[in-house]
Design an enzyme around this catalytic site. Structure first.
Site, PDB file in Angstrom:
ATOM      1  CE1 TYR A  33       1.074  -0.271   4.399  1.00  0.00           C
ATOM      2  CE2 TYR A  33      -0.042   1.850   4.388  1.00  0.00           C
ATOM      3  CZ  TYR A  33       0.796   0.947   5.005  1.00  0.00           C
ATOM      4  OH  TYR A  33       1.366   1.253   6.213  1.00  0.00           O
ATOM      5  CE  LYS A 148       3.195   2.998   3.038  1.00  0.00           C
ATOM      6  NZ  LYS A 148       3.218   3.071   4.491  1.00  0.00           N
ATOM      7  CD  GLU A 180       9.824   1.628  10.700  1.00  0.00           C
ATOM      8  OE1 GLU A 180       9.747   2.550   9.890  1.00  0.00           O
ATOM      9  OE2 GLU A 180       9.792   0.423  10.358  1.00  0.00           O
ATOM     10  CG  LEU A 204       8.319   2.234   4.863  1.00  0.00           C
ATOM     11  CD1 LEU A 204       8.146   0.999   3.979  1.00  0.00           C
ATOM     12  CD2 LEU A 204       6.983   2.911   5.085  1.00  0.00           C
TER      13      LEU A 204
HETATM   14  N1  PMP Z   1       7.557   3.673   9.023  1.00  0.00           N
HETATM   15  C1  PMP Z   1       6.416   2.969   9.052  1.00  0.00           C
HETATM   16  C2  PMP Z   1       6.401   1.655   9.752  1.00  0.00           C
HETATM   17  C3  PMP Z   1       5.255   3.468   8.430  1.00  0.00           C
HETATM   18  O1  PMP Z   1       4.123   2.773   8.461  1.00  0.00           O
HETATM   19  C4  PMP Z   1       5.305   4.749   7.810  1.00  0.00           C
HETATM   20  C5  PMP Z   1       4.090   5.340   7.177  1.00  0.00           C
HETATM   21  N2  PMP Z   1       3.501   4.537   6.243  1.00  0.00           N
HETATM   22  C6  PMP Z   1       6.519   5.439   7.812  1.00  0.00           C
HETATM   23  C7  PMP Z   1       7.628   4.871   8.424  1.00  0.00           C
HETATM   24  C8  PMP Z   1       6.645   6.789   7.151  1.00  0.00           C
HETATM   25  O2  PMP Z   1       6.673   6.664   5.758  1.00  0.00           O
HETATM   26  P1  PMP Z   1       6.158   7.846   4.818  1.00  0.00           P
HETATM   27  O3  PMP Z   1       6.957   9.050   5.180  1.00  0.00           O
HETATM   28  O4  PMP Z   1       6.448   7.362   3.458  1.00  0.00           O
HETATM   29  O5  PMP Z   1       4.706   8.009   5.116  1.00  0.00           O
END
Ligand code: PMP
Length: 284
Positions: A33, A148, A180, A204
């Site tokens: 996603y 993701k 994270e 991620l």
């Molecule tokens: N880490 C995780 C585990 C996440 O779910 C997200 C958000 N989807 C992020 C980091 C941040 O990613 P982004 O800046 O692309 O939203």
């Protein structure tokens, strides 16, 4: 209001949208996603999300049912049809529907679904003025967090644990160091240096992270991509998180310990301003 959503090539009212019970997203969490934010009716960093989507699909040997241009057109049509000026667009692609079998099925058409969520106060989020509180929890997710996928149960459990503790989110810890947040990348600031976990299979690769680190370096701030512990975070001058829906959000408390002055820090506040300003200009 009934939303218009997109399912497998068709725009239709949300209550008419269906996906098979045999869909592997439903049976195996065999899907990926993206969430793209909308400000002023425009998409923030669409190209970044499209690129990461393709990478997630490639890592799982999953076909992409659309081109990037088609995907952009779908995002824009949903923004238009649902008159979204501020909010989010959720996109999910799964391997598709097939008889239940652990092996990837051959010749299956992927499922693609997109919907919007109107959300005012993304940019003018009152939380940015007071900061958020986090707790630390053990990171018990699988080992390929760089993909993701829609398997988000452990992060959901983390959010619930945070809520139960009177906090807003949880930072996850593995081998003694922070990976994270449940749905965001985590940072601390010590002196003039922004410290955040280096990329790898453990976290991620946030689209917001990439933009914010680029902007921080352009603004002559020092960036150190390395692991840090919760104890180091508690002793930091500032802490913050980044994600597509929160942009840059200050963290003011970790496990009940105030960070710095206990108020949003100057670095996080400045980065939030720079990010919103630049991304609004570049939105499409
Ligand atoms: N880490 C995780 C585990 C996440 O779910 C997200 C958000 N989807 C992020 C980091 C941040 O990613 P982004 O800046 O692309 O939203």
């Amino acid at each position: 209001m009934t939303r218009t959503v997109y399912v497998n090539g068709t725009y239709l009212p949300e209550h008419e949208a269906t996906v098979s019970i045999f869909d592997r997203g439903f049976l195996f969490a065999d899907g990926v996603y993206e969430v793209t934010s909308v400000l002023d009716g425009k998409l923030i960093d669409f190209a970044g999300h499209a690129k990461r989507l393709q990478r997630s699909l490639d890592e799982l040997e999953m076909a992409n049912p659309t081109t990037e241009d088609e995907l952009l057109a779908i995002h824009r049509e949903l923004v238009r049809a649902n008159t979204i000026t501020e909010g989010l667009i959720y996109l999910q692609i799964t391997r598709g529907a097939a008889d239940r079998d652990f092996a990837y099925p051959e010749g299956v058409t992927p499922t693609i679904v997109l919907f919007t969520q109107a959300k005012t106060g993304l940019a003018d989020n009152p939380m940015a003025k007071v900061g958020m509180k986090v707790i630390s929890i053990e990171d018990q997710r699988w080992g390929r967090r760089d993909i993701k996928t829609v398997q988000l149960l452990y992060p959901s459990m983390g959010k619930m644990a945070a809520k139960a503790a009177g906090a807003h989110d949880a930072w996850m810890v593995e081998d003694g160091v922070v990976t994270e947040g449940t749905s965001n990348n985590a940072y601390i600031v010590k002196g003039n240096t922004i410290i955040t976990r280096q990329l790898g299979h453990e976290i991620l690769s946030g689209i917001t992270r990439a933009a914010v680190l680029r902007m921080a370096r352009e603004a002559q701030m020092k960036v150190d991509e390395r692991p840090f512990t919760i104890d180091e975070a508690k002793a930091a001058d500032e802490a913050f998180v980044t994600s597509a829906s929160t942009f840059v959000m200050p963290v003011v408390e970790i496990d009940g310990v105030a960070i710095g002055t206990g108020a949003p820090g100057a670095v996080a506040t400045r980065l939030r301003e720079i990010y919103l300003d630049e991304m609004r200009k570049a939105a499409i």
